[in-house]
Design a protein around this motif. Structure first.
Motif, PDB file in Angstrom:
ATOM      1  N   ARG A  11       0.820  -1.200   0.000  1.00  0.00           N
ATOM      2  CA  ARG A  11       0.000   0.000   0.000  1.00  0.00           C
ATOM      3  C   ARG A  11       0.866   1.267   0.000  1.00  0.00           C
ATOM      4  N   LEU A  12       1.925   1.242   0.790  1.00  0.00           N
ATOM      5  CA  LEU A  12       2.807   2.409   0.863  1.00  0.00           C
ATOM      6  C   LEU A  12       3.585   2.592  -0.438  1.00  0.00           C
ATOM      7  N   GLY A  13       3.977   1.468  -1.063  1.00  0.00           N
ATOM      8  CA  GLY A  13       4.662   1.558  -2.346  1.00  0.00           C
ATOM      9  C   GLY A  13       3.767   2.156  -3.419  1.00  0.00           C
ATOM     10  N   PHE A  14       2.516   1.694  -3.469  1.00  0.00           N
ATOM     11  CA  PHE A  14       1.585   2.266  -4.443  1.00  0.00           C
ATOM     12  C   PHE A  14       1.262   3.713  -4.098  1.00  0.00           C
ATOM     13  N   ASP A  15       1.208   4.037  -2.826  1.00  0.00           N
ATOM     14  CA  ASP A  15       0.929   5.418  -2.436  1.00  0.00           C
ATOM     15  C   ASP A  15       2.003   6.358  -2.974  1.00  0.00           C
ATOM     16  N   ALA A  16       3.249   5.944  -2.845  1.00  0.00           N
ATOM     17  CA  ALA A  16       4.336   6.768  -3.389  1.00  0.00           C
ATOM     18  C   ALA A  16       4.217   6.872  -4.911  1.00  0.00           C
ATOM     19  N   LEU A  17       3.844   5.763  -5.548  1.00  0.00           N
ATOM     20  CA  LEU A  17       3.683   5.752  -7.005  1.00  0.00           C
ATOM     21  C   LEU A  17       2.553   6.674  -7.450  1.00  0.00           C
ATOM     22  N   GLN A  18       1.401   6.589  -6.781  1.00  0.00           N
ATOM     23  CA  GLN A  18       0.266   7.420  -7.212  1.00  0.00           C
ATOM     24  C   GLN A  18       0.518   8.900  -6.975  1.00  0.00           C
ATOM     25  N   ARG A  19       1.286   9.248  -5.943  1.00  0.00           N
ATOM     26  CA  ARG A  19       1.615  10.656  -5.714  1.00  0.00           C
ATOM     27  C   ARG A  19       2.436  11.199  -6.886  1.00  0.00           C
ATOM     28  N   GLN A  20       3.365  10.364  -7.365  1.00  0.00           N
ATOM     29  CA  GLN A  20       4.190  10.759  -8.497  1.00  0.00           C
ATOM     30  C   GLN A  20       3.340  10.895  -9.769  1.00  0.00           C
ATOM     31  N   CYS A  21       2.456   9.906  -9.986  1.00  0.00           N
ATOM     32  CA  CYS A  21       1.643   9.913 -11.204  1.00  0.00           C
ATOM     33  C   CYS A  21       0.642  11.060 -11.215  1.00  0.00           C
ATOM     34  N   ARG A  22       0.026  11.333 -10.092  1.00  0.00           N
ATOM     35  CA  ARG A  22      -1.023  12.350 -10.016  1.00  0.00           C
ATOM     36  C   ARG A  22      -0.465  13.740  -9.750  1.00  0.00           C
ATOM     37  N   GLN A  23       0.811  13.768  -9.323  1.00  0.00           N
ATOM     38  CA  GLN A  23       1.428  15.044  -8.940  1.00  0.00           C
ATOM     39  C   GLN A  23       0.622  15.729  -7.843  1.00  0.00           C
ATOM     40  N   ILE A  24       0.087  14.892  -6.964  1.00  0.00           N
ATOM     41  CA  ILE A  24      -0.647  15.384  -5.790  1.00  0.00           C
ATOM     42  C   ILE A  24      -0.054  14.697  -4.572  1.00  0.00           C
ATOM     43  N   ASP A  25       0.508  15.461  -3.655  1.00  0.00           N
ATOM     44  CA  ASP A  25       1.183  14.891  -2.486  1.00  0.00           C
ATOM     45  C   ASP A  25       0.160  14.641  -1.375  1.00  0.00           C
ATOM     46  N   ALA A  26      -0.693  13.640  -1.608  1.00  0.00           N
ATOM     47  CA  ALA A  26      -1.729  13.300  -0.636  1.00  0.00           C
ATOM     48  C   ALA A  26      -2.007  11.811  -0.700  1.00  0.00           C
ATOM     49  N   TYR A  27      -2.307  11.235   0.474  1.00  0.00           N
ATOM     50  CA  TYR A  27      -2.603   9.807   0.550  1.00  0.00           C
ATOM     51  C   TYR A  27      -3.918   9.499  -0.154  1.00  0.00           C
ATOM     52  N   LEU A  28      -3.949   8.382  -0.905  1.00  0.00           N
ATOM     53  CA  LEU A  28      -5.139   7.973  -1.636  1.00  0.00           C
ATOM     54  C   LEU A  28      -5.598   6.620  -1.085  1.00  0.00           C
ATOM     55  N   PRO A  29      -6.676   6.602  -0.295  1.00  0.00           N
ATOM     56  CA  PRO A  29      -7.112   5.344   0.330  1.00  0.00           C
ATOM     57  C   PRO A  29      -7.550   4.322  -0.719  1.00  0.00           C
ATOM     58  N   LEU A  30      -7.259   3.060  -0.439  1.00  0.00           N
ATOM     59  CA  LEU A  30      -7.658   1.951  -1.297  1.00  0.00           C
ATOM     60  C   LEU A  30      -8.669   1.074  -0.570  1.00  0.00           C
ATOM     61  N   PRO A  31      -9.500   0.353  -1.319  1.00  0.00           N
ATOM     62  CA  PRO A  31     -10.446  -0.563  -0.669  1.00  0.00           C
ATOM     63  C   PRO A  31      -9.714  -1.701   0.051  1.00  0.00           C
ATOM     64  N   SER A  32     -10.451  -2.457   0.845  1.00  0.00           N
ATOM     65  CA  SER A  32      -9.892  -3.627   1.509  1.00  0.00           C
ATOM     66  C   SER A  32      -9.450  -4.659   0.480  1.00  0.00           C
ATOM     67  N   LEU A  33      -8.400  -5.391   0.842  1.00  0.00           N
ATOM     68  CA  LEU A  33      -7.871  -6.425  -0.044  1.00  0.00           C
ATOM     69  C   LEU A  33      -8.410  -7.788   0.337  1.00  0.00           C
ATOM     70  N   LYS A  34      -8.592  -8.641  -0.658  1.00  0.00           N
ATOM     71  CA  LYS A  34      -8.797 -10.055  -0.393  1.00  0.00           C
ATOM     72  C   LYS A  34      -7.439 -10.677  -0.119  1.00  0.00           C
ATOM     73  N   GLN A  35      -7.383 -11.611   0.813  1.00  0.00           N
ATOM     74  CA  GLN A  35      -6.098 -12.231   1.144  1.00  0.00           C
ATOM     75  C   GLN A  35      -5.475 -12.896  -0.073  1.00  0.00           C
ATOM     76  N   SER A  36      -6.301 -13.380  -0.973  1.00  0.00           N
ATOM     77  CA  SER A  36      -5.779 -14.045  -2.175  1.00  0.00           C
ATOM     78  C   SER A  36      -4.957 -13.103  -3.039  1.00  0.00           C
ATOM     79  N   GLN A  37      -5.255 -11.789  -2.974  1.00  0.00           N
ATOM     80  CA  GLN A  37      -4.500 -10.827  -3.767  1.00  0.00           C
ATOM     81  C   GLN A  37      -3.044 -10.750  -3.325  1.00  0.00           C
ATOM     82  N   LEU A  38      -2.797 -11.059  -2.069  1.00  0.00           N
ATOM     83  CA  LEU A  38      -1.433 -10.985  -1.554  1.00  0.00           C
ATOM     84  C   LEU A  38      -0.566 -12.140  -2.023  1.00  0.00           C
TER      85      LEU A  38
END
Length: 463
Positions: free
Chosen positions: A340-367
């Motif tokens: 989640r933190l890795g994607f958060d850093a990625l989305q900040r770069q892509c969106r050029q917005i320095d703000a946390y973007l919440p994600l939905p809950s994950l299914k354990q199978s996704q991990l």
């Protein structure tokens, strides 16, 4: 339990004031959002604490986090040095003190340090061994997870014998109520809003000829102002026929019980019981953050005069302790946070917005998939254009580095999780005292069975 034992101790209000003072002073350390931070937010004011928490190895963190006394032992010396440099004096003994530590358990009363006798959290060995026969227990505990059954039986063992009808609040299938009906011979009214659960519970009660009746009702719709018109409340005397209920199920001659009713649900019970003058209550609070409002609404006069303003995020702090998770579950949790933190850093770069973007809950199978797959899913879910930022391994490494920071921010905040939970519990206890109840706060089972092991017993005082 005699009325003479139900006096109102000043110790709860005094302890609440002590906890409140510590929480107000230390808010910078625990009212934090670790996911939004790029550095220790309090490092400048508390340099010794910052140095101490960074000196801890990653492999040490889970062990310290699981045991409050070890956590306090590891970090309080550095915190004390910072406080000395700041010229401040905090009562750090409260970090490990228990609000039940002055309780003497026996089969009659519970007495606090000041010698005030209160409602009992009796440890009655005979009752523990004689609640159900072996065969009955096999049927009553069927399809209930082991720890949950332990919680239910421990809760019932600590209920005072009052010979009152019982109202089971937020009953589900009525596991707690059916044990009370069977072991105590009490008439039980079980309130639950899901009709399917009410029907399943009533079927079991009828089969076993238990004095247990289900009410299908929305707890938030119950009240004197709704009683005459509320069509959302029904009784389930037989699963095939539901009849409207036009009266508030809370009455004066009653014992209300709630085991882990969440957030506003157990608060609703407290306020309705106080309005009805319900004679006795036994409540184990849970999930303080599950509230309808954006911020916590204090119950007692003491809490209403506090300067603390608690958000839903703040109210999650007491629940941030894992004493039950196994190593595999912990590893998956750490993996998810790093992703989640890795994607958060990625989305900040892509969106050029320095703000946390919440994600939905994950299914354990996704991990069990790859971080790349996770990023593609998250980007699609949040409509983030990844453009050329597709060096996913680099972003995962950034996530892992940020996780080292967030774990340490959380670890320091966790110093105060017990203090905050005690503040919330005593807000409830003091509210009941203000409403004319004698109150006792104790623990009904071991922390290893459930960290939410606090039991509030209250009985209406004679006027």
């Amino acid at each position: 339990m005699n009325q003479e034992h139900l006096q109102q101790p000043s110790t709860y209000s005094q302890r609440f004031s002590q906890l409140n003072q510590l929480l107000e002073k230390s808010a910078a350390l625990w009212q934090v959002r670790a996911f939004e931070a790029n550095a220790l937010p309090w490092a400048e004011a508390f340099p010794q604490l910052a140095e101490a928490v960074w000196a801890l190895a990653d492999a040490e963190l889970d062990g310290l986090d699981a045991e409050q006394s070890l956590l306090v032992k590891a970090l309080s010396p550095a915190l004390s040095l910072d406080l000395k440099a700041l010229g401040q004096d905090w009562d750090l003994s409260l970090l490990t003190a228990s609000i039940a530590e002055g309780t003497v358990f026996n089969d009659k009363t519970v007495t606090d340090k000041a010698g005030v006798a209160e409602p009992s959290l009796a440890d009655n060995t005979a009752a523990q061994q004689g609640c159900l026969s072996f065969d009955d227990e096999a049927h009553f505990s069927a399809h209930i997870k082991g720890r949950k059954w332990q919680q239910i039986t421990a809760f019932v063992q600590h209920l005072p014998q009052l010979n009152l009808p019982v109202l089971e609040w937020c009953a589900g299938k009525g596991h707690l109520g059916r044990l009370i009906a069977k072991a105590r011979g009490a008439d039980v009214l079980s309130l639950e809003w899901q009709a399917q659960l009410c029907e399943a519970g009533q079927t079991f009660a009828d089969k076993w000829q238990l004095s247990q009746t289900f009410i299908c009702a929305d707890a938030f719709a119950i009240g004197a102002e709704h009683a005459a018109t509320n069509a959302s409340i029904t009784t389930v005397e037989h699963p095939s026929a539901a009849n409207p209920l036009t009266t508030n199920p809370l009455t004066a001659r009653q014992q209300a019980v709630a085991l882990h009713a969440c957030g506003d649900l157990h608060v609703r019970l407290l306020t309705l019981a106080a309005e009805a003058g319900t004679q006795a209550l036994a409540i184990s609070p849970c999930c303080y953050h599950l509230i309808q409002a954006s911020h916590y609404k204090p119950l007692s006069n003491l809490a209403q005069h506090s300067s603390l303003k608690l958000s839903r995020h703040d109210l999650q702090l007491p629940l941030q302790q894992s004493v039950i998770a196994n190593p595999k579950q912990q590893a998956l949790r750490h993996q998810e946070i790093a992703w989640r933190l890795g994607f958060d850093a990625l989305q900040r770069q892509c969106r050029q917005i320095d703000a946390y973007l919440p994600l939905p809950s994950l299914k354990q199978s996704q991990l069990s998939g790859s971080f790349t797959d996770f990023c593609l899913w998250a980007a699609q879910t949040k409509a983030v254009n990844l453009a050329k930022n597709r060096d996913f391994e680099a972003w995962l490494e950034i996530g892992r580095q940020r996780q080292q920071l967030t774990r340490r921010i959380d670890l320091v905040a966790h110093l105060f999780r017990t203090v905050l939970e005690q503040w919330l519990i005593l807000d409830r206890a003091c509210f009941l005292q203000e409403q004319g109840y004698g109150v006792c706060v104790g623990e009904f089972c071991a922390n290893s069975v459930t960290p939410r092991n606090t039991l509030i017993l209250a009985q209406k005082m004679a006027v």
